[in-house]
Design an enzyme around this catalytic site. Sequence first.
Site, mmCIF file in Angstrom:
data_model
loop_
_atom_site.group_PDB
_atom_site.id
_atom_site.type_symbol
_atom_site.label_atom_id
_atom_site.label_comp_id
_atom_site.label_asym_id
_atom_site.label_seq_id
_atom_site.Cartn_x
_atom_site.Cartn_y
_atom_site.Cartn_z
ATOM 1 N NE ARG A 246 -39.461 -56.831 26.083
ATOM 2 C CZ ARG A 246 -38.418 -56.143 26.538
ATOM 3 N NH1 ARG A 246 -38.405 -54.851 26.432
ATOM 4 N NH2 ARG A 246 -37.376 -56.749 27.072
ATOM 5 C CB THR A 247 -43.685 -62.088 27.908
ATOM 6 O OG1 THR A 247 -42.995 -61.792 26.705
ATOM 7 C CG2 THR A 247 -44.738 -63.140 27.651
ATOM 8 C CG HIS B 282 -43.112 -65.196 22.434
ATOM 9 N ND1 HIS B 282 -44.169 -65.054 23.291
ATOM 10 C CD2 HIS B 282 -42.208 -64.255 22.803
ATOM 11 C CE1 HIS B 282 -43.908 -64.082 24.155
ATOM 12 N NE2 HIS B 282 -42.724 -63.580 23.868
ATOM 13 N NE ARG C 128 -40.672 -65.858 27.996
ATOM 14 C CZ ARG C 128 -40.302 -64.676 27.494
ATOM 15 N NH1 ARG C 128 -39.201 -64.086 27.919
ATOM 16 N NH2 ARG C 128 -41.029 -64.092 26.568
ATOM 17 C CE LYS D 286 -35.682 -74.178 48.596
ATOM 18 N NZ LYS D 286 -36.820 -74.377 49.502
#
Length: 296
Positions: free
Chosen positions: A48-49, A126, A98, A76
């Site tokens: 969603r975000t 959030h 995020r 890596k």
Amino acid sequence: MKSLFTIAELSSDQIVALLDRAESYTDKRTNELVNVTVATLFMEPSTRTRLSFELAAHRLGAEVVSFAAETSSVSKGESLKDTALTVAALGVDLIVVRHPHAGSPELVAGWTNRPVVNGGDGRRAHPTQTLLDLLTMRQIFGKIDGLTVGIVGDVGNSRVARGLIDALPRMGAGVTLVGPSTFTESAPTDLVQVSHRIDEVIATVDVVYLLRVQKERGAGGGYPSDASYHRRYGLNAARQGLMKPGAVVMHPGPINRGVEIASEVADGDRSVLLHQVRNGVPVRMAVMASLWEGRS
Ligand code: CP
């Protein structure tokens, strides 16, 4: 506002202004971010975000680049700092982050000197989820002041709950947290009430706001089994039948059907889960456009 890390940074007036601006963007496209490049730098999974930030950036006329840890050089061993510096060197103007660690968005803002929006950092914050939840409540009830909201579930692990616990009381809403004591032990009892019995609260609130049990953050140890959690705290059709007339069911998603929410409730007429999702785009348009105006 140069960046947005937590909802606590915004005054009630700033929150209302962002909600009003989001309303004005619903189903609209603008050219406010033409010649601006937005990167979504996601080090944790998201549907969603991420998608709604990317749609929001497109609808503001921006160029969008998308970054996922699992398909990048992070796999890596490249650090967050080197990743952020690389993104900035490529000419990105505004970054959405995020990350599993609280505070990472501030670090990215410091390293890159770019406006940053926190798209969810660890258990902490959030903020655009809080804004889209507030917008959804305001659209459904016509106001936030005076609403009663029961937040049910894994409160301790939830950055979504933390945002609501900060914003709702400031906007005049009453909040009751509901869950086993293992989930509610850190509740700020100066701001909210706490109950360990959903059946005590279900008939008294305008919004039943369900949270996912976050097993990836260790919450599975806080109760004996999914079936027992569903029996004690899950919202099933029988419990939904006790809700006040006009009361609604919210959830930030993703949902665990059969754990915190029964399928017939998720898909039922009290559920406004997809209304919340839809509000993600105009809310994130409002945030990014405001940050871009406030840079420098
Ligand atoms: N509500 C929310 O943040 O969902 P995603 O993890 O899918 O972005």
